[in-house]
Design a protein around this motif. Structure first.
Motif, PDB file in Angstrom:
ATOM      1  N   PRO A  97      26.221  37.739  34.464  1.00  0.00           N
ATOM      2  CA  PRO A  97      26.866  36.425  35.163  1.00  0.00           C
ATOM      3  C   PRO A  97      27.995  36.851  36.075  1.00  0.00           C
ATOM      4  O   PRO A  97      28.965  37.352  35.708  1.00  0.00           O
ATOM      5  CB  PRO A  97      27.168  35.516  34.042  1.00  0.00           C
ATOM      6  N   VAL A  98      27.629  36.091  37.368  1.00  0.00           N
ATOM      7  CA  VAL A  98      28.800  36.509  38.234  1.00  0.00           C
ATOM      8  C   VAL A  98      30.123  35.244  38.098  1.00  0.00           C
ATOM      9  O   VAL A  98      29.661  34.130  38.255  1.00  0.00           O
ATOM     10  CB  VAL A  98      28.490  36.638  39.687  1.00  0.00           C
ATOM     11  N   LEU A  99      31.189  35.622  37.989  1.00  0.00           N
ATOM     12  CA  LEU A  99      32.442  34.621  38.233  1.00  0.00           C
ATOM     13  C   LEU A  99      33.083  35.071  39.615  1.00  0.00           C
ATOM     14  O   LEU A  99      33.838  36.119  39.637  1.00  0.00           O
ATOM     15  CB  LEU A  99      33.323  34.767  37.093  1.00  0.00           C
ATOM     16  N   LEU A 100      32.823  34.220  40.568  1.00  0.00           N
ATOM     17  CA  LEU A 100      33.695  34.347  41.733  1.00  0.00           C
ATOM     18  C   LEU A 100      35.164  33.952  41.657  1.00  0.00           C
ATOM     19  O   LEU A 100      35.454  33.312  40.871  1.00  0.00           O
ATOM     20  CB  LEU A 100      33.240  33.682  42.991  1.00  0.00           C
ATOM     21  N   VAL A 101      36.252  35.138  41.976  1.00  0.00           N
ATOM     22  CA  VAL A 101      37.603  34.840  41.961  1.00  0.00           C
ATOM     23  C   VAL A 101      38.357  35.065  43.128  1.00  0.00           C
ATOM     24  O   VAL A 101      38.059  35.635  44.056  1.00  0.00           O
ATOM     25  CB  VAL A 101      38.286  35.744  40.848  1.00  0.00           C
ATOM     26  N   ASP A 102      39.349  34.294  43.183  1.00  0.00           N
ATOM     27  CA  ASP A 102      40.122  34.243  44.489  1.00  0.00           C
ATOM     28  C   ASP A 102      41.589  33.962  43.852  1.00  0.00           C
ATOM     29  O   ASP A 102      41.867  33.353  43.062  1.00  0.00           O
ATOM     30  CB  ASP A 102      39.602  33.331  45.570  1.00  0.00           C
ATOM     31  N   ASP A 103      42.457  34.219  44.893  1.00  0.00           N
ATOM     32  CA  ASP A 103      43.851  33.685  44.551  1.00  0.00           C
ATOM     33  C   ASP A 103      44.284  32.142  44.984  1.00  0.00           C
ATOM     34  O   ASP A 103      45.031  31.589  44.112  1.00  0.00           O
ATOM     35  CB  ASP A 103      44.879  34.792  45.385  1.00  0.00           C
ATOM     36  N   LEU A 104      43.598  31.878  46.065  1.00  0.00           N
ATOM     37  CA  LEU A 104      43.738  30.408  46.273  1.00  0.00           C
ATOM     38  C   LEU A 104      42.421  29.924  46.681  1.00  0.00           C
ATOM     39  O   LEU A 104      41.745  30.237  47.700  1.00  0.00           O
ATOM     40  CB  LEU A 104      44.993  30.259  47.461  1.00  0.00           C
ATOM     41  N   MET A 105      42.149  28.413  46.473  1.00  0.00           N
ATOM     42  CA  MET A 105      41.220  27.881  47.005  1.00  0.00           C
ATOM     43  C   MET A 105      41.869  26.759  47.810  1.00  0.00           C
ATOM     44  O   MET A 105      42.624  25.933  47.448  1.00  0.00           O
ATOM     45  CB  MET A 105      40.382  27.060  46.088  1.00  0.00           C
ATOM     46  N   THR A 106      41.274  26.679  49.073  1.00  0.00           N
ATOM     47  CA  THR A 106      41.866  25.304  50.023  1.00  0.00           C
ATOM     48  C   THR A 106      40.792  24.660  50.177  1.00  0.00           C
ATOM     49  O   THR A 106      40.594  23.448  49.775  1.00  0.00           O
ATOM     50  CB  THR A 106      42.596  25.919  51.240  1.00  0.00           C
ATOM     51  N   THR A 107      39.938  24.851  51.107  1.00  0.00           N
ATOM     52  CA  THR A 107      38.741  23.893  51.522  1.00  0.00           C
ATOM     53  C   THR A 107      37.698  24.440  50.717  1.00  0.00           C
ATOM     54  O   THR A 107      36.612  23.891  50.720  1.00  0.00           O
ATOM     55  CB  THR A 107      38.277  24.415  52.842  1.00  0.00           C
ATOM     56  N   GLY A 108      37.627  25.713  50.260  1.00  0.00           N
ATOM     57  CA  GLY A 108      36.191  26.093  49.554  1.00  0.00           C
ATOM     58  C   GLY A 108      35.338  26.877  50.119  1.00  0.00           C
ATOM     59  O   GLY A 108      34.245  27.125  49.633  1.00  0.00           O
ATOM     60  N   ALA A 109      35.540  27.098  51.208  1.00  0.00           N
ATOM     61  CA  ALA A 109      34.583  27.464  52.435  1.00  0.00           C
ATOM     62  C   ALA A 109      34.326  29.153  52.001  1.00  0.00           C
ATOM     63  O   ALA A 109      33.200  29.448  51.895  1.00  0.00           O
ATOM     64  CB  ALA A 109      35.155  27.595  53.953  1.00  0.00           C
ATOM     65  N   SER A 110      35.459  29.733  51.544  1.00  0.00           N
ATOM     66  CA  SER A 110      35.307  31.304  51.184  1.00  0.00           C
ATOM     67  C   SER A 110      34.355  31.365  49.907  1.00  0.00           C
ATOM     68  O   SER A 110      33.468  32.405  49.990  1.00  0.00           O
ATOM     69  CB  SER A 110      36.636  31.987  51.122  1.00  0.00           C
TER      70      SER A 110
END
Length: 247
Positions: A185-198
């Motif tokens: 299973p894949v968990l997407l990760v990022d430092d910051l979510m703003t609009t959710g587009a990425s």
């Protein structure tokens, strides 16, 4: 070599807290608690982009948390990757509960942004988060499987709708990365979510090669994106132009 030397320097030389400026500490206890002192909460942008998986964030993007993220991303305070990784790991535990294997897939940064900063902040935080999860007994590993297939415009200053259009179809999972994405299973990760587009575009790319997206975890999100009580406690102006650029 430069990143290694910078991390050693941060450990040896006195530093002020990246969050509040308290002298002689890279990150004080109060700012560390602001990052990961509370349980991660669900966050939801407005409008919600199509295909966005459920997202959990460790902290609201404001005040000390904002300062710490910017110090790591834009000023190269590489030693902050450990506390930021711990915060991301906390959000990951909520986003993907259980004890089974987990792939942490970071939202990719543009090559020009990585070159300008001298490091890939999201990948660095994700690596720390995976190590934190493994120390706690969760089989987790970093899988930097996504890349930009075409150039994208600078995201800062774009509306939510234009960010979606800017990123639509911009990411891909090349072989053999596509095979890795189907292994767990894949968990997407990022430092910051703003609009959710990425995150939405990253999810599309993983699903396009048969991967299963179980959710997404980020260190921070706008206070207004938090559902329920926490998002209403301390409304803050949403200031994103200085931290997101073109990733």
């Amino acid at each position: 070599m430069g990143g290694w030397w910078q991390e050693i320097t941060e450990l040896v030389l006195p530093a002020d807290c990246a969050g509040c400026g308290e002298p002689r500490t890279a990150l004080c206890g109060r700012c560390r608690a602001a990052l990961s002192g509370r349980a991660a909460g669900p966050v939801r942008p407005d409008p919600v982009p199509d295909g966005l998986p459920p997202v959990r964030a460790a902290a609201p993007y404001a005040d000390e948390v904002r300062a710490v993220l910017l110090a790591h991303k834009e000023r190269g305070a590489l030693g902050l990757s450990r506390p930021l990784g711990a915060a991301l790991a906390g959000a990951a535990r909520v986003a993907a509960p259980g004890d089974g294997p987990l792939l942490l897939v970071p939202v990719p940064s543009a090559r020009r942004s990585v070159a300008a900063r001298g490091h890939d902040p999201t990948r660095r935080i994700a690596r720390s988060a995976a190590a934190e999860l493994r120390r706690a007994g969760r089989p987790a590993r970093l899988c930097a499987a996504l890349r930009q297939r075409r150039p994208v415009a600078d995201q800062s200053g774009l509306s939510a709708r234009r960010r979606l259009g800017n990123l639509m179809g911009a990411l891909e999972a090349p072989a053999p990365a596509a095979r890795w994405l189907r292994e767990a299973p894949v968990l997407l990760v990022d430092d910051l979510m703003t609009t959710g587009a990425s995150l939405a575009e990253s999810a599309r790319s993983v699903r396009a090669v048969g991967g299963q997206v179980t959710g997404a975890a980020v260190v921070a999100a706008p206070p207004t994106a938090f559902r329920g009580r926490r998002g209403r406690e301390r409304p803050q102006p949403e200031r994103f132009g200085d931290e997101r650029r073109s990733r």
